[in-house]
Design an enzyme around this catalytic site. Structure first.
Site, mmCIF file in Angstrom:
data_model
loop_
_atom_site.group_PDB
_atom_site.id
_atom_site.type_symbol
_atom_site.label_atom_id
_atom_site.label_comp_id
_atom_site.label_asym_id
_atom_site.label_seq_id
_atom_site.Cartn_x
_atom_site.Cartn_y
_atom_site.Cartn_z
ATOM 1 C CB SER A 1 36.599 14.155 -97.415
ATOM 2 O OG SER A 1 37.866 13.540 -97.425
ATOM 3 C CE1 TYR B 1 35.587 11.134 -92.906
ATOM 4 C CE2 TYR B 1 36.882 11.035 -94.925
ATOM 5 C CZ TYR B 1 36.368 11.759 -93.864
ATOM 6 O OH TYR B 1 36.631 13.117 -93.765
ATOM 7 C CB ALA C 1 30.863 4.644 -98.961
ATOM 8 C CB SER C 2 30.063 8.696 -95.557
ATOM 9 O OG SER C 2 31.334 9.217 -95.223
ATOM 10 C CE LYS C 3 33.374 13.432 -94.782
ATOM 11 N NZ LYS C 3 32.726 14.633 -94.221
#
Ligand SMILES: NC(=O)c1ccc[n+]([C@@H]2O[C@H](COP(=O)([O-])OP(=O)(O)OC[C@H]3O[C@@H](n4cnc5c(N)ncnc54)[C@H](OP(=O)(O)O)[C@@H]3O)[C@@H](O)[C@H]2O)c1
Length: 283
Positions: A152, A165, A167-169
């Site tokens: 993203s 979100y 941090a995950s991406k």
């Protein structure tokens, strides 16, 4: 390797015919459109997700089990992903392409996330991609294929109420960079796709976040939603060219080279939008 279909080290549009793609998130907006685009190029598809009704309808639309197979799979469970990869590889005779597109978002203030809210995003978007890569890599190594990870713009730009979100991406970008080096010499290639906002269930969920609305200028200006078809085209191109990275819109491309600097450059714009609307809304 498989009879009469030895993988050439090319995935050009012509070279894609007959190849096998393992597409996670295929029941969603981007995943289903990506599956359609790959199918139109002659790719055979393993369609992965939890919503079997949607997956089976898509599999029928794309020509049935010889061309597209629906497989129930939860990216939050390694055994489920491993079973799905084995099922897909046995059914089609291998896996050449992975599109790791399953994802979710929970918008919340850092201080207000529930115990599971934060973890769910990380477990799906980051750990889920790790599980997908781990389970499919034995097959992709054999086919000398390509792994395309749907990240993203949030890998580079970290907005309010999107900490889990983002941090995950950001994490998934780091995973891809490490993986690429680990695969050096194997002929397996790894790409990441970094789209801005586009319409989907996930994209629409973002519009309910008060702070995100304010920071993004109500999804206008720099953050005007992009067309999903452009993201699909970027994924297809990423596979065909085995390229490293795609950022959409292209105006943000430099962020991929200078992620830390990108956040510093964009932050005054976000802060300006937030301050301009302070007091207008609850958050
Ligand atoms: N929309 C945007 O603005 C935007 C922007 C940048 C990046 N992205 C990324 O694009 C990708 C596709 O999202 P989308 O916008 O097309 O959203 P979407 O329509 O909501 O699709 C999300 C997909 O993820 C799957 N999924 C979620 N949790 C899963 C789990 N535990 N196990 C297996 N599959 C799971 C869902 O399948 P089931 O429900 O069937 O399990 C669904 O197919 C995501 O990685 C997202 O982060 C989206």
């Amino acid at each position: 390797m498989r009879g009469g279909q030895i993988m050439q080290n090319t995935l050009s549009p012509k070279g894609l015919r007959g190849k096998v793609a393992f597409v996670t998130g295929a029941s969603g907006a981007l995943g289903s459109d990506t599956a359609r685009a790959l199918s139109a190029r002659g790719v055979r598809l393993a369609l992965l997700g939890r919503n079997t009704e949607k997956l089976e309808a898509l599999a029928r639309e794309l020509g049935g089990p010889e061309k597209a197979l629906a497989i129930e799979m939860n990216v939050r469970n390694l055994a489920s992903v491993e079973a799905a990869a084995k099922n897909a590889a046995e059914h089609f005779g291998g896996i050449d392409i992975v599109v790791a597109g399953a994802g979710m978002v929970t918008t919340e203030l850092v201080e207000n996330y529930s115990a599971t809210g934060f973890v769910d995003d990380i477990d799906t978007n980051l750990n889920g991609v790790w599980r997908t890569v781990k389970a499919t890599l034995p097959y992709v190594r054999e086919s000398k294929g390509h792994i395309s990870i749907v990240a993203s713009l949030a890998s580079f730009i970290h907005m309010p109420e999107m900490s889990a979100y983002s941090a995950s991406k950001a994490g998934v970008l780091a995973l891809a960079n490490s993986l690429r080096l680990e695969l050096d010499g194997s002929s397996v290639t790894v790409g990441t796709i970094h789209p801005s906002f586009f319409e989907s269930a996930l994209g629409n969920a973002l519009t309910t976040s008060p702070l995100l609305n304010r920071a993004s200028g109500n999804f206008g200006g720099l953050f005007t939603p992009i067309k999903r078809e452009d993201v699909v085209a970027a994924i297809a191109k990423n596979i065909e060219r085995r390229s490293r990275v795609a950022v959409l819109p292209r105006a943000f491309s430099a962020l991929a080279l200078m992620p830390g600097l990108g956040q510093r450059v964009i932050e005054p714009y976000l802060t300006h939008n937030l301050r301009k609307t302070a007091g207008n809304l609850e958050r």
